[in-house]
Motif scaffolding. Structure first.
Motif, PDB file in Angstrom:
ATOM      1  N   HIS A 257       0.378  -0.808  -0.133  1.00  0.00           N
ATOM      2  CA  HIS A 257       0.182  -0.264   0.052  1.00  0.00           C
ATOM      3  C   HIS A 257       0.749   0.821  -0.183  1.00  0.00           C
ATOM      4  N   SER A 259       4.056   1.675  -1.092  1.00  0.00           N
ATOM      5  CA  SER A 259       4.532   1.360  -2.698  1.00  0.00           C
ATOM      6  C   SER A 259       3.725   1.741  -3.686  1.00  0.00           C
ATOM      7  N   GLN A 260       2.543   1.567  -3.328  1.00  0.00           N
ATOM      8  CA  GLN A 260       1.189   2.276  -4.174  1.00  0.00           C
ATOM      9  C   GLN A 260       1.321   4.004  -3.597  1.00  0.00           C
ATOM     10  N   GLN A 261       1.065   4.994  -2.673  1.00  0.00           N
ATOM     11  CA  GLN A 261       1.601   5.904  -2.505  1.00  0.00           C
ATOM     12  C   GLN A 261       2.124   6.102  -3.032  1.00  0.00           C
ATOM     13  N   ASP A 263       4.268   5.673  -5.269  1.00  0.00           N
ATOM     14  CA  ASP A 263       3.903   5.686  -6.986  1.00  0.00           C
ATOM     15  C   ASP A 263       3.090   7.119  -7.238  1.00  0.00           C
TER      16      ASP A 263
END
Length: 624
Positions: A257, A259-261, A263
Protein backbone atom coordinates in the motif's frame (compact mmCIF):
# COMPACT_ATOMS: atom_id res chain seq x y z
CA UNK A 1 67.81 -132.32 123.46
CA UNK A 2 71.04 -131.37 121.72
CA UNK A 3 69.41 -131.73 118.37
CA UNK A 4 66.82 -129.17 119.15
CA UNK A 5 69.47 -126.56 119.98
CA UNK A 6 71.27 -127.24 116.75
CA UNK A 7 67.93 -126.90 114.88
CA UNK A 8 67.44 -123.43 116.09
CA UNK A 9 71.00 -122.57 115.38
CA UNK A 10 70.45 -123.86 111.91
CA UNK A 11 67.45 -121.66 111.54
CA UNK A 12 69.46 -118.72 112.87
CA UNK A 13 72.15 -119.43 110.34
CA UNK A 14 69.60 -119.69 107.60
CA UNK A 15 68.07 -116.40 108.67
CA UNK A 16 71.46 -114.83 108.52
CA UNK A 17 72.13 -116.24 105.10
CA UNK A 18 71.82 -114.29 101.85
CA UNK A 19 68.42 -115.76 101.13
CA UNK A 20 67.23 -115.03 104.64
CA UNK A 21 68.26 -111.44 104.23
CA UNK A 22 66.19 -111.08 101.07
CA UNK A 23 63.61 -108.29 101.14
CA UNK A 24 60.19 -108.95 99.70
CA UNK A 25 58.69 -106.08 97.76
CA UNK A 26 55.08 -105.45 96.94
CA UNK A 27 55.74 -105.31 93.25
CA UNK A 28 57.57 -108.65 93.14
CA UNK A 29 54.76 -110.13 91.04
CA UNK A 30 55.70 -107.79 88.23
CA UNK A 31 59.07 -109.52 87.85
CA UNK A 32 57.50 -112.40 85.97
CA UNK A 33 56.03 -115.87 86.29
CA UNK A 34 59.28 -117.38 87.72
CA UNK A 35 58.56 -116.14 91.19
CA UNK A 36 55.19 -117.87 91.32
CA UNK A 37 56.66 -121.10 89.97
CA UNK A 38 59.19 -121.18 92.84
CA UNK A 39 56.38 -120.75 95.36
CA UNK A 40 54.28 -123.49 93.77
CA UNK A 41 57.12 -126.04 93.40
CA UNK A 42 57.55 -128.96 95.82
CA UNK A 43 59.56 -128.26 98.95
CA UNK A 44 63.22 -129.36 98.90
CA UNK A 45 66.30 -129.14 101.07
CA UNK A 46 68.45 -126.14 100.78
CA UNK A 47 71.94 -126.36 99.41
CA UNK A 48 73.27 -125.15 102.77
CA UNK A 49 71.77 -127.96 104.82
CA UNK A 50 74.90 -130.17 104.49
CA UNK A 51 77.16 -127.38 105.59
CA UNK A 52 74.95 -126.70 108.57
CA UNK A 53 75.09 -130.36 109.64
CA UNK A 54 78.85 -130.45 109.30
CA UNK A 55 79.83 -127.17 110.94
CA UNK A 56 77.07 -125.84 113.13
CA UNK A 57 75.74 -128.91 114.89
CA UNK A 58 79.07 -130.12 116.27
CA UNK A 59 79.61 -126.84 118.07
CA UNK A 60 76.14 -127.04 119.58
CA UNK A 61 76.88 -130.49 121.04
CA UNK A 62 79.84 -129.13 123.00
CA UNK A 63 77.66 -126.60 124.79
CA UNK A 64 75.00 -127.79 127.25
CA UNK A 65 71.59 -127.92 125.68
CA UNK A 66 69.18 -125.36 126.86
CA UNK A 67 65.80 -126.12 128.21
CA UNK A 68 62.75 -126.50 126.19
CA UNK A 69 61.49 -123.10 127.12
CA UNK A 70 64.75 -121.37 126.49
CA UNK A 71 65.24 -123.29 123.34
CA UNK A 72 61.87 -122.38 122.01
CA UNK A 73 62.40 -118.78 123.07
CA UNK A 74 65.82 -118.75 121.52
CA UNK A 75 64.51 -120.31 118.37
CA UNK A 76 61.85 -117.71 118.20
CA UNK A 77 64.36 -114.96 118.65
CA UNK A 78 66.58 -116.63 116.10
CA UNK A 79 63.79 -116.66 113.66
CA UNK A 80 63.25 -113.00 114.23
CA UNK A 81 66.88 -111.95 113.85
CA UNK A 82 68.95 -112.89 110.81
CA UNK A 83 72.41 -114.61 111.15
CA UNK A 84 75.34 -114.90 108.86
CA UNK A 85 75.91 -118.41 107.38
CA UNK A 86 79.04 -118.83 105.34
CA UNK A 87 78.90 -120.75 102.17
CA UNK A 88 81.02 -123.87 101.58
CA UNK A 89 82.04 -125.16 98.25
CA UNK A 90 82.10 -128.66 99.63
CA UNK A 91 78.68 -128.41 100.92
CA UNK A 92 77.58 -126.96 97.70
CA UNK A 93 78.99 -129.87 95.84
CA UNK A 94 77.62 -132.39 98.28
CA UNK A 95 74.14 -131.13 98.21
CA UNK A 96 74.01 -130.19 94.59
CA UNK A 97 72.92 -133.61 93.60
CA UNK A 98 70.18 -133.61 96.15
CA UNK A 99 68.92 -130.17 95.15
CA UNK A 100 68.88 -131.13 91.56
CA UNK A 101 66.51 -133.96 92.15
CA UNK A 102 63.12 -133.58 90.59
CA UNK A 103 59.82 -134.63 92.10
CA UNK A 104 59.10 -136.69 89.04
CA UNK A 105 61.75 -139.22 90.01
CA UNK A 106 63.66 -139.00 86.75
CA UNK A 107 66.98 -139.84 88.41
CA UNK A 108 68.12 -143.37 88.69
CA UNK A 109 67.10 -145.51 91.55
CA UNK A 110 70.58 -145.79 93.02
CA UNK A 111 70.96 -142.10 93.66
CA UNK A 112 67.49 -141.83 95.21
CA UNK A 113 68.08 -144.80 97.47
CA UNK A 114 71.37 -143.34 98.64
CA UNK A 115 69.78 -139.98 99.42
CA UNK A 116 66.74 -141.16 101.29
CA UNK A 117 68.63 -143.09 103.93
CA UNK A 118 70.81 -140.03 104.50
CA UNK A 119 67.86 -137.83 105.18
CA UNK A 120 65.80 -140.34 107.11
CA UNK A 121 68.64 -141.46 109.30
CA UNK A 122 69.31 -137.95 110.59
CA UNK A 123 66.72 -136.61 112.93
CA UNK A 124 68.44 -133.27 112.91
CA UNK A 125 68.11 -133.02 109.17
CA UNK A 126 64.46 -133.80 109.45
CA UNK A 127 64.02 -131.09 111.97
CA UNK A 128 66.04 -128.62 109.99
CA UNK A 129 64.13 -129.52 106.92
CA UNK A 130 60.91 -129.19 108.80
CA UNK A 131 61.92 -125.81 110.15
CA UNK A 132 62.95 -124.73 106.72
CA UNK A 133 59.71 -125.93 105.22
CA UNK A 134 57.81 -124.35 108.07
CA UNK A 135 59.70 -121.10 107.49
CA UNK A 136 59.08 -121.32 103.78
CA UNK A 137 55.45 -122.16 104.39
CA UNK A 138 55.11 -119.16 106.63
CA UNK A 139 56.75 -116.97 104.01
CA UNK A 140 54.68 -118.60 101.34
CA UNK A 141 51.53 -117.95 103.31
CA UNK A 142 52.69 -114.38 103.89
CA UNK A 143 53.46 -114.06 100.22
CA UNK A 144 50.10 -115.55 99.28
CA UNK A 145 48.41 -113.23 101.73
CA UNK A 146 50.34 -110.27 100.38
CA UNK A 147 49.61 -111.40 96.84
CA UNK A 148 45.94 -111.80 97.73
CA UNK A 149 45.90 -108.36 99.35
CA UNK A 150 47.81 -106.93 96.39
CA UNK A 151 45.34 -108.57 94.00
CA UNK A 152 42.43 -107.26 96.02
CA UNK A 153 44.01 -103.83 96.07
CA UNK A 154 44.65 -104.05 92.32
CA UNK A 155 41.11 -105.23 91.80
CA UNK A 156 39.91 -102.33 93.86
CA UNK A 157 42.08 -100.00 91.83
CA UNK A 158 40.89 -101.63 88.64
CA UNK A 159 37.32 -101.30 89.87
CA UNK A 160 37.95 -97.66 90.82
CA UNK A 161 39.68 -97.05 87.50
CA UNK A 162 36.81 -98.82 85.75
CA UNK A 163 34.28 -96.74 87.58
CA UNK A 164 36.30 -93.61 86.92
CA UNK A 165 36.65 -94.61 83.28
CA UNK A 166 32.91 -95.28 83.18
CA UNK A 167 32.23 -91.87 84.70
CA UNK A 168 34.69 -90.26 82.33
CA UNK A 169 33.02 -92.14 79.47
CA UNK A 170 29.68 -90.80 80.65
CA UNK A 171 31.16 -87.29 80.91
CA UNK A 172 32.69 -87.78 77.49
CA UNK A 173 29.34 -88.89 76.10
CA UNK A 174 27.67 -85.96 77.83
CA UNK A 175 30.28 -83.55 76.45
CA UNK A 176 29.96 -85.17 73.06
CA UNK A 177 26.18 -84.88 73.22
CA UNK A 178 26.48 -81.31 74.49
CA UNK A 179 28.89 -80.55 71.67
CA UNK A 180 26.51 -82.17 69.23
CA UNK A 181 23.61 -80.12 70.59
CA UNK A 182 25.75 -77.02 70.55
CA UNK A 183 26.85 -77.67 66.98
CA UNK A 184 23.24 -78.37 66.07
CA UNK A 185 22.19 -75.14 67.80
CA UNK A 186 24.98 -73.23 66.07
CA UNK A 187 23.99 -74.75 62.76
CA UNK A 188 20.38 -73.87 63.45
CA UNK A 189 21.34 -70.32 64.39
CA UNK A 190 23.48 -70.05 61.26
CA UNK A 191 20.59 -71.35 59.17
CA UNK A 192 18.18 -68.95 60.88
CA UNK A 193 20.65 -66.11 60.43
CA UNK A 194 21.10 -67.07 56.79
CA UNK A 195 17.33 -67.24 56.45
CA UNK A 196 16.96 -63.83 58.07
CA UNK A 197 19.69 -62.41 55.88
CA UNK A 198 18.04 -63.95 52.84
CA UNK A 199 14.71 -62.46 53.89
CA UNK A 200 16.40 -59.11 54.56
CA UNK A 201 18.12 -59.27 51.20
CA UNK A 202 14.81 -60.19 49.60
CA UNK A 203 13.10 -57.27 51.33
CA UNK A 204 15.96 -55.02 50.30
CA UNK A 205 15.64 -56.20 46.73
CA UNK A 206 11.90 -55.63 46.90
CA UNK A 207 12.48 -52.13 48.29
CA UNK A 208 15.04 -51.42 45.58
CA UNK A 209 12.64 -52.77 43.00
CA UNK A 210 9.87 -50.55 44.36
CA UNK A 211 12.27 -47.60 44.43
CA UNK A 212 13.42 -48.27 40.89
CA UNK A 213 9.83 -48.73 39.80
CA UNK A 214 8.97 -45.45 41.46
CA UNK A 215 11.91 -43.73 39.79
CA UNK A 216 10.94 -45.31 36.48
CA UNK A 217 7.36 -44.13 36.92
CA UNK A 218 8.65 -40.66 37.75
CA UNK A 219 10.87 -40.72 34.70
CA UNK A 220 7.99 -41.92 32.57
CA UNK A 221 5.78 -39.22 34.06
CA UNK A 222 8.48 -36.64 33.46
CA UNK A 223 8.97 -37.93 29.95
CA UNK A 224 5.23 -37.71 29.36
CA UNK A 225 5.16 -34.23 30.84
CA UNK A 226 8.15 -33.31 28.71
CA UNK A 227 6.41 -34.72 25.67
CA UNK A 228 3.25 -32.79 26.48
CA UNK A 229 5.36 -29.73 27.12
CA UNK A 230 7.07 -30.19 23.78
CA UNK A 231 3.70 -30.68 22.14
CA UNK A 232 2.44 -27.55 23.85
CA UNK A 233 5.58 -25.67 22.85
CA UNK A 234 5.21 -26.92 19.32
CA UNK A 235 1.58 -25.81 19.34
CA UNK A 236 2.54 -22.42 20.73
CA UNK A 237 5.35 -22.21 18.19
CA UNK A 238 2.92 -22.97 15.43
CA UNK A 239 0.48 -20.45 16.78
CA UNK A 240 3.22 -17.88 17.11
CA UNK A 241 4.43 -18.80 13.67
CA UNK A 242 0.92 -18.39 12.29
CA UNK A 243 0.61 -15.06 14.10
CA UNK A 244 3.96 -13.97 12.67
CA UNK A 245 2.92 -15.20 9.24
CA UNK A 246 -0.31 -13.24 9.43
CA UNK A 247 1.72 -10.29 10.66
CA UNK A 248 4.07 -10.70 7.71
CA UNK A 249 1.11 -10.74 5.36
CA UNK A 250 -0.21 -7.61 7.01
CA UNK A 251 3.23 -5.99 6.77
CA UNK A 252 3.47 -6.99 3.13
CA UNK A 253 0.02 -5.56 2.48
CA UNK A 254 0.96 -2.32 4.20
CA UNK A 255 4.28 -2.14 2.35
CA UNK A 256 2.49 -2.69 -0.96
CA UNK A 257 0.00 0.00 0.00
CA UNK A 258 2.84 2.38 0.84
CA UNK A 259 4.51 1.43 -2.44
CA UNK A 260 1.32 2.38 -4.26
CA UNK A 261 1.32 5.68 -2.42
CA UNK A 262 4.94 6.11 -3.38
CA UNK A 263 4.06 5.46 -7.03
CA UNK A 264 1.14 7.88 -6.75
CA UNK A 265 3.57 10.62 -5.78
CA UNK A 266 4.56 10.95 -9.43
CA UNK A 267 1.72 13.42 -9.87
CA UNK A 268 3.65 15.83 -7.61
CA UNK A 269 6.76 15.55 -9.70
CA UNK A 270 6.22 19.08 -10.93
CA UNK A 271 6.34 20.41 -7.34
CA UNK A 272 9.59 18.63 -6.53
CA UNK A 273 12.78 19.77 -8.07
CA UNK A 274 14.62 16.49 -7.42
CA UNK A 275 14.20 13.03 -8.96
CA UNK A 276 11.78 10.53 -7.33
CA UNK A 277 13.36 7.42 -8.86
CA UNK A 278 15.59 6.80 -5.80
CA UNK A 279 12.54 6.67 -3.53
CA UNK A 280 10.71 4.32 -5.86
CA UNK A 281 13.75 2.07 -6.33
CA UNK A 282 14.26 1.68 -2.58
CA UNK A 283 10.54 1.04 -2.12
CA UNK A 284 10.64 -1.73 -4.72
CA UNK A 285 13.66 -3.27 -2.96
CA UNK A 286 11.82 -3.30 0.36
CA UNK A 287 8.77 -4.93 -1.26
CA UNK A 288 11.03 -7.59 -2.78
CA UNK A 289 12.72 -8.16 0.61
CA UNK A 290 9.42 -8.84 2.38
CA UNK A 291 8.21 -11.01 -0.50
CA UNK A 292 11.45 -13.03 -0.27
CA UNK A 293 10.97 -13.51 3.50
CA UNK A 294 7.43 -14.76 2.99
CA UNK A 295 8.54 -17.05 0.20
CA UNK A 296 11.35 -18.51 2.33
CA UNK A 297 9.10 -19.05 5.35
CA UNK A 298 6.46 -20.78 3.23
CA UNK A 299 9.12 -23.30 2.22
CA UNK A 300 10.72 -23.76 5.67
CA UNK A 301 7.61 -23.63 7.83
CA UNK A 302 6.87 -20.55 9.89
CA UNK A 303 8.73 -17.25 10.08
CA UNK A 304 11.03 -16.60 13.00
CA UNK A 305 11.11 -13.57 15.23
CA UNK A 306 14.16 -12.39 13.33
CA UNK A 307 12.23 -12.59 10.04
CA UNK A 308 9.44 -10.57 11.57
CA UNK A 309 11.93 -8.04 12.93
CA UNK A 310 13.50 -7.69 9.47
CA UNK A 311 10.06 -7.21 7.94
CA UNK A 312 9.13 -4.64 10.57
CA UNK A 313 12.35 -2.73 9.92
CA UNK A 314 11.61 -2.84 6.20
CA UNK A 315 8.11 -1.52 6.86
CA UNK A 316 9.50 1.20 9.10
CA UNK A 317 12.01 2.16 6.46
CA UNK A 318 9.20 2.20 3.89
CA UNK A 319 7.23 4.46 6.16
CA UNK A 320 10.25 6.70 6.61
CA UNK A 321 10.76 6.88 2.85
CA UNK A 322 7.14 7.75 2.28
CA UNK A 323 7.23 10.16 5.21
CA UNK A 324 10.29 11.88 3.84
CA UNK A 325 8.70 12.03 0.44
CA UNK A 326 5.52 13.44 1.90
CA UNK A 327 7.56 15.95 3.86
CA UNK A 328 9.27 16.96 0.64
CA UNK A 329 5.90 17.26 -1.05
CA UNK A 330 4.46 19.15 1.91
CA UNK A 331 7.48 21.45 1.97
CA UNK A 332 7.13 22.00 -1.76
CA UNK A 333 3.43 22.67 -1.34
CA UNK A 334 4.16 25.02 1.53
CA UNK A 335 6.74 26.84 -0.55
CA UNK A 336 4.30 27.05 -3.41
CA UNK A 337 1.55 28.13 -1.03
CA UNK A 338 3.76 30.81 0.48
CA UNK A 339 4.76 31.85 -2.94
CA UNK A 340 1.12 32.05 -3.99
CA UNK A 341 0.24 33.85 -0.77
CA UNK A 342 3.07 36.26 -1.30
CA UNK A 343 1.86 36.92 -4.78
CA UNK A 344 -1.70 37.28 -3.49
CA UNK A 345 -0.49 39.55 -0.69
CA UNK A 346 1.35 41.70 -3.15
CA UNK A 347 -1.78 41.86 -5.24
CA UNK A 348 -3.87 42.73 -2.18
CA UNK A 349 -1.38 45.34 -1.14
CA UNK A 350 -1.58 46.85 -4.52
CA UNK A 351 -5.35 46.81 -4.35
CA UNK A 352 -5.34 48.13 -0.76
CA UNK A 353 -3.04 50.91 -1.72
CA UNK A 354 -5.68 51.86 -4.08
CA UNK A 355 -8.65 51.37 -1.61
CA UNK A 356 -7.26 53.00 1.59
CA UNK A 357 -5.31 52.31 4.77
CA UNK A 358 -8.12 50.48 6.64
CA UNK A 359 -7.99 47.43 4.49
CA UNK A 360 -4.25 47.28 5.15
CA UNK A 361 -4.83 47.02 8.91
CA UNK A 362 -7.29 44.19 8.55
CA UNK A 363 -4.94 42.23 6.42
CA UNK A 364 -2.13 42.46 8.99
CA UNK A 365 -4.27 40.97 11.87
CA UNK A 366 -2.99 37.56 13.13
CA UNK A 367 -4.87 34.48 12.16
CA UNK A 368 -6.97 32.85 14.86
CA UNK A 369 -8.68 29.54 15.27
CA UNK A 370 -12.41 28.83 15.08
CA UNK A 371 -12.89 29.56 18.76
CA UNK A 372 -11.21 32.91 18.61
CA UNK A 373 -7.92 31.55 20.14
CA UNK A 374 -4.52 32.05 18.60
CA UNK A 375 -2.97 28.94 17.13
CA UNK A 376 0.19 28.04 19.04
CA UNK A 377 3.07 25.74 18.11
CA UNK A 378 3.37 22.22 19.41
CA UNK A 379 5.10 21.68 22.78
CA UNK A 380 8.76 20.78 22.34
CA UNK A 381 9.95 20.94 25.97
CA UNK A 382 8.88 19.12 29.12
CA UNK A 383 6.84 21.24 31.47
CA UNK A 384 8.32 22.11 34.84
CA UNK A 385 5.41 20.48 36.68
CA UNK A 386 6.02 17.23 34.83
CA UNK A 387 9.71 17.25 35.76
CA UNK A 388 8.82 17.99 39.37
CA UNK A 389 6.42 15.05 39.35
CA UNK A 390 9.12 12.85 37.79
CA UNK A 391 11.65 13.89 40.44
CA UNK A 392 9.18 13.30 43.27
CA UNK A 393 8.60 9.74 42.09
CA UNK A 394 12.34 9.06 41.92
CA UNK A 395 12.85 10.50 45.41
CA UNK A 396 10.03 8.34 46.77
CA UNK A 397 11.65 5.26 45.21
CA UNK A 398 15.02 6.09 46.80
CA UNK A 399 13.38 6.63 50.19
CA UNK A 400 11.67 3.26 49.89
CA UNK A 401 15.03 1.59 49.19
CA UNK A 402 16.56 3.28 52.23
CA UNK A 403 13.59 2.15 54.33
CA UNK A 404 14.39 -1.57 53.86
CA UNK A 405 18.17 -1.22 53.62
CA UNK A 406 18.57 -2.94 56.98
CA UNK A 407 16.72 -6.02 55.72
CA UNK A 408 18.76 -6.35 52.51
CA UNK A 409 22.14 -5.83 54.19
CA UNK A 410 21.44 -8.01 57.23
CA UNK A 411 23.84 -10.92 57.87
CA UNK A 412 21.34 -12.77 60.04
CA UNK A 413 20.24 -16.07 58.53
CA UNK A 414 16.67 -15.57 59.82
CA UNK A 415 16.46 -12.14 58.17
CA UNK A 416 17.89 -13.52 54.93
CA UNK A 417 15.31 -16.33 54.89
CA UNK A 418 12.48 -13.82 55.51
CA UNK A 419 13.78 -11.61 52.70
CA UNK A 420 13.89 -14.52 50.24
CA UNK A 421 10.42 -15.70 51.23
CA UNK A 422 8.95 -12.20 50.86
CA UNK A 423 10.63 -11.71 47.48
CA UNK A 424 9.29 -15.03 46.21
CA UNK A 425 5.82 -14.30 47.55
CA UNK A 426 5.84 -10.92 45.73
CA UNK A 427 7.36 -11.88 42.38
CA UNK A 428 6.21 -15.45 41.69
CA UNK A 429 2.47 -14.57 41.39
CA UNK A 430 3.29 -11.82 38.87
CA UNK A 431 5.34 -14.30 36.84
CA UNK A 432 2.32 -16.65 36.73
CA UNK A 433 0.16 -14.08 34.89
CA UNK A 434 -0.31 -15.09 31.26
CA UNK A 435 -2.81 -14.78 28.46
CA UNK A 436 -4.35 -18.17 29.32
CA UNK A 437 -4.65 -17.43 33.04
CA UNK A 438 -8.40 -16.85 32.82
CA UNK A 439 -10.06 -17.08 36.24
CA UNK A 440 -6.67 -17.42 37.90
CA UNK A 441 -6.17 -13.66 37.58
CA UNK A 442 -8.47 -13.02 40.52
CA UNK A 443 -6.67 -15.67 42.57
CA UNK A 444 -3.32 -14.05 41.81
CA UNK A 445 -4.72 -10.60 42.59
CA UNK A 446 -6.16 -11.77 45.92
CA UNK A 447 -2.83 -13.34 46.89
CA UNK A 448 -0.89 -10.13 46.15
CA UNK A 449 -3.53 -7.99 47.87
CA UNK A 450 -3.45 -10.22 50.97
CA UNK A 451 0.34 -10.02 51.11
CA UNK A 452 0.28 -6.20 50.91
CA UNK A 453 -2.50 -6.06 53.51
CA UNK A 454 -0.38 -7.90 56.09
CA UNK A 455 -2.18 -11.23 55.87
CA UNK A 456 -0.19 -14.47 55.79
CA UNK A 457 0.09 -16.20 52.42
CA UNK A 458 1.58 -19.55 51.39
CA UNK A 459 4.83 -19.44 49.45
CA UNK A 460 7.14 -22.39 48.94
CA UNK A 461 5.26 -24.50 51.48
CA UNK A 462 5.69 -21.87 54.26
CA UNK A 463 3.48 -19.13 55.62
CA UNK A 464 4.82 -15.67 54.75
CA UNK A 465 3.70 -12.24 55.96
CA UNK A 466 5.09 -8.71 55.79
CA UNK A 467 4.58 -8.47 59.55
CA UNK A 468 7.53 -10.84 60.10
CA UNK A 469 9.88 -7.84 59.71
CA UNK A 470 9.22 -4.11 60.27
CA UNK A 471 10.72 -3.37 56.84
CA UNK A 472 8.85 -6.16 55.10
CA UNK A 473 6.05 -4.02 53.60
CA UNK A 474 8.46 -1.51 51.99
CA UNK A 475 10.52 -4.37 50.58
CA UNK A 476 7.48 -6.16 49.11
CA UNK A 477 6.03 -2.97 47.58
CA UNK A 478 9.34 -2.11 45.91
CA UNK A 479 9.96 -5.65 44.57
CA UNK A 480 6.37 -5.97 43.35
CA UNK A 481 6.54 -2.71 41.39
CA UNK A 482 9.92 -3.69 39.98
CA UNK A 483 8.52 -7.06 38.87
CA UNK A 484 5.53 -5.48 37.07
CA UNK A 485 7.83 -3.22 35.04
CA UNK A 486 10.20 -6.14 34.35
CA UNK A 487 7.30 -8.16 32.98
CA UNK A 488 6.56 -5.34 30.56
CA UNK A 489 10.22 -5.20 29.63
CA UNK A 490 10.51 -8.93 28.96
CA UNK A 491 7.15 -10.72 28.69
CA UNK A 492 5.13 -8.00 26.95
CA UNK A 493 8.04 -7.19 24.65
CA UNK A 494 7.98 -10.78 23.38
CA UNK A 495 4.22 -11.42 23.61
CA UNK A 496 2.22 -8.26 23.08
CA UNK A 497 -1.05 -9.91 24.08
CA UNK A 498 0.31 -10.44 27.61
CA UNK A 499 0.11 -6.70 28.30
CA UNK A 500 -3.60 -6.75 29.15
CA UNK A 501 -3.75 -9.50 31.84
CA UNK A 502 -0.66 -8.04 33.54
CA UNK A 503 -2.07 -4.51 33.28
CA UNK A 504 -5.46 -5.41 34.75
CA UNK A 505 -3.84 -6.93 37.87
CA UNK A 506 -1.43 -3.99 38.17
CA UNK A 507 -4.35 -1.55 37.81
CA UNK A 508 -6.27 -3.27 40.59
CA UNK A 509 -3.25 -3.27 42.92
CA UNK A 510 -2.59 0.38 42.00
CA UNK A 511 -6.14 1.31 42.93
CA UNK A 512 -6.03 -0.37 46.36
CA UNK A 513 -2.37 0.40 47.13
CA UNK A 514 -1.45 3.77 45.56
CA UNK A 515 2.14 3.62 46.79
CA UNK A 516 2.73 0.57 44.61
CA UNK A 517 1.45 2.56 41.64
CA UNK A 518 3.90 5.39 42.39
CA UNK A 519 6.75 2.88 42.59
CA UNK A 520 5.61 1.33 39.27
CA UNK A 521 5.81 4.80 37.66
CA UNK A 522 9.22 5.43 39.25
CA UNK A 523 10.63 2.16 37.86
CA UNK A 524 8.96 2.77 34.49
CA UNK A 525 10.33 6.33 34.19
CA UNK A 526 13.80 5.18 35.20
CA UNK A 527 13.96 2.36 32.65
CA UNK A 528 11.91 4.09 29.95
CA UNK A 529 12.17 7.91 30.21
CA UNK A 530 9.97 8.22 27.12
CA UNK A 531 6.98 7.32 29.30
CA UNK A 532 7.30 10.65 31.18
CA UNK A 533 7.58 11.80 28.29
CA UNK A 534 11.15 12.95 28.64
CA UNK A 535 14.19 12.77 26.39
CA UNK A 536 17.33 13.49 28.41
CA UNK A 537 19.71 15.97 26.82
CA UNK A 538 23.42 15.29 26.51
CA UNK A 539 25.51 17.54 28.70
CA UNK A 540 29.12 18.50 28.26
CA UNK A 541 31.54 16.40 30.25
CA UNK A 542 29.09 13.46 30.56
CA UNK A 543 30.37 9.99 29.75
CA UNK A 544 28.77 8.33 26.76
CA UNK A 545 27.88 5.19 28.74
CA UNK A 546 26.13 7.27 31.41
CA UNK A 547 24.16 9.12 28.78
CA UNK A 548 23.15 5.86 27.10
CA UNK A 549 21.98 4.51 30.47
CA UNK A 550 19.90 7.67 30.94
CA UNK A 551 18.29 7.00 27.58
CA UNK A 552 17.35 3.48 28.73
CA UNK A 553 20.05 1.42 27.00
CA UNK A 554 21.53 -1.58 28.77
CA UNK A 555 25.32 -1.35 28.99
CA UNK A 556 27.30 -4.46 30.03
CA UNK A 557 31.10 -4.53 30.01
CA UNK A 558 31.19 -1.27 28.02
CA UNK A 559 28.99 -2.90 25.36
CA UNK A 560 25.70 -1.24 24.47
CA UNK A 561 22.76 -3.45 23.53
CA UNK A 562 21.55 -3.64 19.97
CA UNK A 563 19.07 -1.08 18.74
CA UNK A 564 16.49 -3.77 17.95
CA UNK A 565 16.59 -5.13 21.49
CA UNK A 566 16.41 -1.62 22.92
CA UNK A 567 13.35 -0.74 20.86
CA UNK A 568 11.75 -4.06 21.73
CA UNK A 569 12.12 -3.42 25.48
CA UNK A 570 10.92 0.15 25.22
CA UNK A 571 7.88 -0.87 23.20
CA UNK A 572 7.04 -3.57 25.76
CA UNK A 573 7.07 -1.12 28.66
CA UNK A 574 5.08 1.48 26.71
CA UNK A 575 2.52 -1.18 25.75
CA UNK A 576 2.13 -2.18 29.39
CA UNK A 577 1.78 1.45 30.48
CA UNK A 578 -0.84 2.09 27.82
CA UNK A 579 -2.74 -1.03 28.89
CA UNK A 580 -2.66 0.05 32.55
CA UNK A 581 -4.01 3.50 31.61
CA UNK A 582 -7.00 2.16 29.75
CA UNK A 583 -7.91 -0.75 32.07
CA UNK A 584 -9.48 -0.98 35.51
CA UNK A 585 -9.79 -3.93 37.86
CA UNK A 586 -13.26 -5.36 37.08
CA UNK A 587 -13.84 -6.83 40.58
CA UNK A 588 -13.48 -3.57 42.50
CA UNK A 589 -16.24 -2.32 44.83
CA UNK A 590 -15.91 1.37 43.99
CA UNK A 591 -18.80 3.02 42.04
CA UNK A 592 -17.35 6.26 40.66
CA UNK A 593 -18.80 8.58 38.09
CA UNK A 594 -17.10 8.08 34.74
CA UNK A 595 -16.22 11.76 34.33
CA UNK A 596 -14.72 11.94 37.81
CA UNK A 597 -12.59 8.86 37.19
CA UNK A 598 -11.45 10.15 33.82
CA UNK A 599 -10.59 13.53 35.29
CA UNK A 600 -8.55 11.95 38.11
CA UNK A 601 -6.78 9.64 35.74
CA UNK A 602 -6.07 11.83 32.72
CA UNK A 603 -6.43 15.37 34.17
CA UNK A 604 -5.56 17.95 31.43
CA UNK A 605 -5.95 15.46 28.60
CA UNK A 606 -9.49 14.78 29.79
CA UNK A 607 -10.35 18.51 29.60
CA UNK A 608 -8.87 18.70 26.10
CA UNK A 609 -11.17 15.89 24.98
CA UNK A 610 -14.18 17.64 26.59
CA UNK A 611 -13.34 20.92 24.82
CA UNK A 612 -12.86 19.10 21.53
CA UNK A 613 -16.27 17.47 21.89
CA UNK A 614 -17.88 20.76 22.85
CA UNK A 615 -16.29 23.07 20.26
CA UNK A 616 -15.85 20.73 17.33
CA UNK A 617 -18.11 17.69 17.57
CA UNK A 618 -21.33 19.29 18.86
CA UNK A 619 -21.42 22.08 16.24
CA UNK A 620 -20.98 19.52 13.50
CA UNK A 621 -23.72 17.39 15.02
CA UNK A 622 -26.10 20.34 15.12
CA UNK A 623 -25.58 21.11 11.43
CA UNK A 624 -26.48 17.58 10.41
Amino acid sequence: MPSEGRCWETLQALRSSDKGRLCYHRDWLLRGEDVLEECMSLPKLSSYSGWVVDHVLPHMQENPPPSETSTSARSASALDQPAFVPTSPVGDLGFSSASSATPNGTKDKHESAHTEPLVLQSSRGIRVEGCIRMYELVHKMKGAEGLRQWQEEQERKVQALSEMASEQLKRFDERKELKHHKEFQDLREVMEKSSREALGQQEKLKAEHRHRAKILNLKLREAEQQRLKQVEQERLRREEGQVRLRSLYALQEEVLHLSQQLDASDQHRDLLRGDLSAFQTRGNQLCGLISGIIRATSENGFPTAEDQAVAERALQEMRDILGNLQQEITRAREDKRRQDEEEARLKRQESQMQQGPEAHKESTAPSQGPGGKQIEDLQVKVQDSTMQWYQQLQDASKQCVLAFEGLTNSKDSQAKRIKMDLQKAATIPVSQISTIAGSKLKEIFDKIHSLLSGKPVQSGGRSVSVTLNPQGLDFVQYKLAEKFVKQGEEEVASHHEAAFPIAVVASGIWELHPRVGDLILAHLHKKCPYSVPFYPAFKEGMALEDYQKMLGYQVKDSKVEQQDNFLKRMSGMIRLYAAIIQLRWPYGNRQEVCGNALMKQYQVQFWKVILLIKEDYFPRYETC
